[in-house]
Write a protein that holds these residues in place. Sequence first.
Motif, PDB file in Angstrom:
ATOM      1  N   ASP A  15      -2.947  -3.054 -10.540  1.00 14.99           N
ATOM      2  CA  ASP A  15      -2.601  -1.640 -10.684  1.00 14.99           C
ATOM      3  C   ASP A  15      -1.140  -1.437 -11.057  1.00 14.99           C
ATOM      4  OD1 ASP A  15      -5.166  -0.853 -10.086  1.00 14.99           O
ATOM      5  OD2 ASP A  15      -4.748  -0.399  -7.979  1.00 14.99           O
ATOM      6  N   GLY A  16      -0.374  -2.514 -11.097  1.00 15.12           N
ATOM      7  CA  GLY A  16       1.048  -2.406 -11.415  1.00 15.12           C
ATOM      8  C   GLY A  16       1.855  -1.799 -10.283  1.00 15.12           C
ATOM      9  N   GLN A  17       1.339  -1.883  -9.081  1.00 13.94           N
ATOM     10  CA  GLN A  17       1.989  -1.283  -7.914  1.00 13.94           C
ATOM     11  C   GLN A  17       2.591  -2.346  -7.002  1.00 13.94           C
ATOM     12  OE1 GLN A  17       2.162   2.083  -7.571  1.00 13.94           O
ATOM     13  NE2 GLN A  17       1.166   2.147  -9.568  1.00 13.94           N
ATOM     14  N   ILE A  18       3.201  -3.346  -7.595  1.00 11.68           N
ATOM     15  CA  ILE A  18       3.745  -4.462  -6.833  1.00 11.68           C
ATOM     16  C   ILE A  18       5.240  -4.579  -7.143  1.00 11.68           C
ATOM     17  CG2 ILE A  18       3.187  -6.203  -8.573  1.00 11.68           C
ATOM     18  CD1 ILE A  18       2.264  -8.024  -6.309  1.00 11.68           C
ATOM     19  N   SER A  19       6.009  -4.851  -6.109  1.00 13.21           N
ATOM     20  CA  SER A  19       7.462  -4.947  -6.297  1.00 13.21           C
ATOM     21  C   SER A  19       7.796  -6.177  -7.142  1.00 13.21           C
ATOM     22  CB  SER A  19       8.161  -5.049  -4.937  1.00 13.21           C
ATOM     23  OG  SER A  19       7.890  -6.312  -4.344  1.00 13.21           O
TER      24      SER A  19
END
Length: 80
Positions: A15-19
């Motif tokens: 989801d591209g929601q990773i640091s």
Amino acid sequence: MNCTDFLSQLTDYFDGQISPELLEEVRAHTAGCSHCEVVLNTTRQTIEIYRGNEVYEVSDEFRERLHAAIMQKCSKKASA
């Protein structure tokens, strides 16, 4: 990062929601873990295959049978 940590971050990864820091940990882990590398690549390929395809409606009866079959299979694996 271990395999369990990797799997828990997989959805956020796609989801591209990773640091950026965690992304680097995922990359390092998959570089050294062939099992997780396969999971990552297979999941990526599956997403690409289904991304442009048409959604098919199924009957409620079929959906219920499919769900029951999946749950039965999962419960057999859990008890083994």
